[in-house]
Each structure stands twice: as structure tokens, then as C-alpha cells.
Design a protein around this motif. Structure first.
Motif, PDB file in Angstrom:
ATOM      1  N   SER A 127      -5.972   2.359   3.831  1.00  0.00           N
ATOM      2  CA  SER A 127      -4.756   1.944   3.257  1.00  0.00           C
ATOM      3  C   SER A 127      -3.919   3.109   2.363  1.00  0.00           C
ATOM      4  CB  SER A 127      -5.062   0.544   2.251  1.00  0.00           C
ATOM      5  OG  SER A 127      -5.950   1.104   1.278  1.00  0.00           O
ATOM      6  N   THR A 128      -4.481   4.255   2.236  1.00  0.00           N
ATOM      7  CA  THR A 128      -3.802   5.174   1.516  1.00  0.00           C
ATOM      8  C   THR A 128      -3.339   6.385   2.500  1.00  0.00           C
ATOM      9  OG1 THR A 128      -5.737   6.322   0.853  1.00  0.00           O
ATOM     10  CG2 THR A 128      -5.003   4.628  -0.597  1.00  0.00           C
ATOM     11  N   ASP A 141      -5.590  11.962  -0.245  1.00  0.00           N
ATOM     12  CA  ASP A 141      -6.187  11.470   1.039  1.00  0.00           C
ATOM     13  C   ASP A 141      -5.620  11.734   2.410  1.00  0.00           C
ATOM     14  OD1 ASP A 141      -7.703  10.134  -0.984  1.00  0.00           O
ATOM     15  OD2 ASP A 141      -6.777   8.032  -0.443  1.00  0.00           O
ATOM     16  N   TYR A 180       0.790  -1.226   0.000  1.00  0.00           N
ATOM     17  CA  TYR A 180       0.096   0.072  -0.059  1.00  0.00           C
ATOM     18  C   TYR A 180       0.844   1.115   0.031  1.00  0.00           C
ATOM     19  CZ  TYR A 180      -3.730  -3.185   1.228  1.00  0.00           C
ATOM     20  OH  TYR A 180      -4.468  -4.000   1.272  1.00  0.00           O
ATOM     21  N   THR A 181       0.430   2.321  -0.875  1.00  0.00           N
ATOM     22  CA  THR A 181       1.176   3.406  -0.565  1.00  0.00           C
ATOM     23  C   THR A 181       0.468   4.732  -0.564  1.00  0.00           C
ATOM     24  OG1 THR A 181       0.676   3.844  -2.985  1.00  0.00           O
ATOM     25  CG2 THR A 181       2.576   2.872  -2.645  1.00  0.00           C
ATOM     26  N   LEU A 182       0.926   5.540   0.086  1.00  0.00           N
ATOM     27  CA  LEU A 182       0.322   7.011   0.684  1.00  0.00           C
ATOM     28  C   LEU A 182      -0.080   7.755  -0.482  1.00  0.00           C
ATOM     29  CD1 LEU A 182       2.559   7.958   3.695  1.00  0.00           C
ATOM     30  CD2 LEU A 182       0.496   6.611   3.583  1.00  0.00           C
ATOM     31  N   ASN A 183      -1.472   8.116  -0.313  1.00  0.00           N
ATOM     32  CA  ASN A 183      -1.833   9.082  -1.256  1.00  0.00           C
ATOM     33  C   ASN A 183      -1.691  10.346  -0.589  1.00  0.00           C
ATOM     34  OD1 ASN A 183      -4.036  10.907  -2.604  1.00  0.00           O
ATOM     35  ND2 ASN A 183      -4.362   9.091  -3.611  1.00  0.00           N
TER      36      ASN A 183
END
Length: 156
Positions: free
Chosen positions: A96-97, A8, A2-5
Motif C-alpha cells: 500500500s505504499t 519504500d 493510501y499514499t506513496l512512500n
């Protein structure tokens, strides 16, 4: 993986800050609705909920609400007790972001405002010790199980 947005994350940060401001705003709102002799009491009750609920949330509350399900009723207290494993990496289960610590803080703000909302119902009728006992017991026996049932993987 999972990657950070960033969008978001910024939005949840803004929402967390706005919910955090709701508690002092609620204290001022309730302070304007009670008799003069109860203004300080009602404001103190709203602000003290920030500290008491934060301690409960860090030391077991978050784990009980969002931990692995134990019979559909409550979560496992060892899940993230004392912020163990809560960091900037996103959670695989929740949000998850965004950073997991931000999800933790966002949920904490709602846990803080919930008992503060109740203070208007008993303005001027409850002692400080009675209020402390009430918010501790209410958080442990009402809020945390209900939070787990609805958002933490419980039976609802």
C-alpha cells in the motif's frame, strides 16, 4: 487513502532491478557448469523464460495469483487481466505504499526466475519445444496456484 512512500518505492525498485539481473546471472552461472555443447542452450532457456513468463503474467498470471480468491485454490482471472487497473496508484490490498505497477513488476521478476532456476536440472536433456511446454504448464499449474495459496489470499 493510501499514499506513496518514496523510501519504500525506491527500495522495491532496487529489489526489482536486482531480481531482474538474477536471470542473466543465472544464465552465465549455469553456462559455466554445463558442457560446451550445451552452453548456448542453457543460456537461451534462461533468457526465453523472461519473455514467455512475462506474457503469461500480464495476460492472466497476475490475476490468477493475486486476484480475488476462488475457493482457496486460485484467483479470479478477470481481476487485472492485461494490466487492467494496474497503475501508479498504490493497491489497497498489496504493498500500500508503493505503486501497484511496481508491485506487479516485482512479483513478475520472481515468476521469471523460478522456472529459470529449474533449467539446471535438465541441462542438455530437453528440446526447445519441450522446454517451452514445460515452463508454460509449470507456470500455470504449479507456480500460479502456489503463489495464490501463499501470498494471494488462498488457503495457506
Amino acid at each position: 487513502m493510501y499514499t506513496l512512500n518514496t523510501g519504500d518505492t525506491a527500495f522495491v525498485m532496487l529489489c526489482t532491478a536486482l531480481v531482474c539481473l538474477m536471470t542473466p546471472a543465472l544464465a552465465l552461472f549455469y553456462g559455466g557448469m554445463v558442457p560446451r555443447k550445451n552452453v548456448l542452450t542453457i543460456m537461451m532457456q534462461n533468457f526465453i523464460s523472461m519473455g514467455v513468463i512475462a506474457v503469461i503474467w500480464i495476460f492472466g498470471g497476475f490475476s490468477l495469483a493475486f486476484g480475488p480468491d476462488l475457493g482457496g485454490i486460485i484467483g479470479d482471472i478477470t481481476f487485472h487481466f492485461g494490466l487492467d487497473g494496474v497503475g501508479v496508484a498504490p493497491s489497497t490490498e498489496y504493498a500500500s505504499t508503493v505503486p501497484f505497477i511496481l508491485f506487479f513488476a516485482y512479483q513478475l521478476m520472481f515468476a521469471v526466475i523460478a522456472p529459470a532456476l529449474i533449467t539446471g536440472a535438465f541441462a542438455g536433456r530437453l528440446t526447445f519445444n519441450g522446454y517451452l511446454k514445460f515452463i508454460i504448464l509449470w507456470m500455470i499449474f504449479i507456480y500460479l496456484p502456489a503463489c495464490h495459496w501463499i501470498w494471494g489470499g488462498g488457503f495457506l
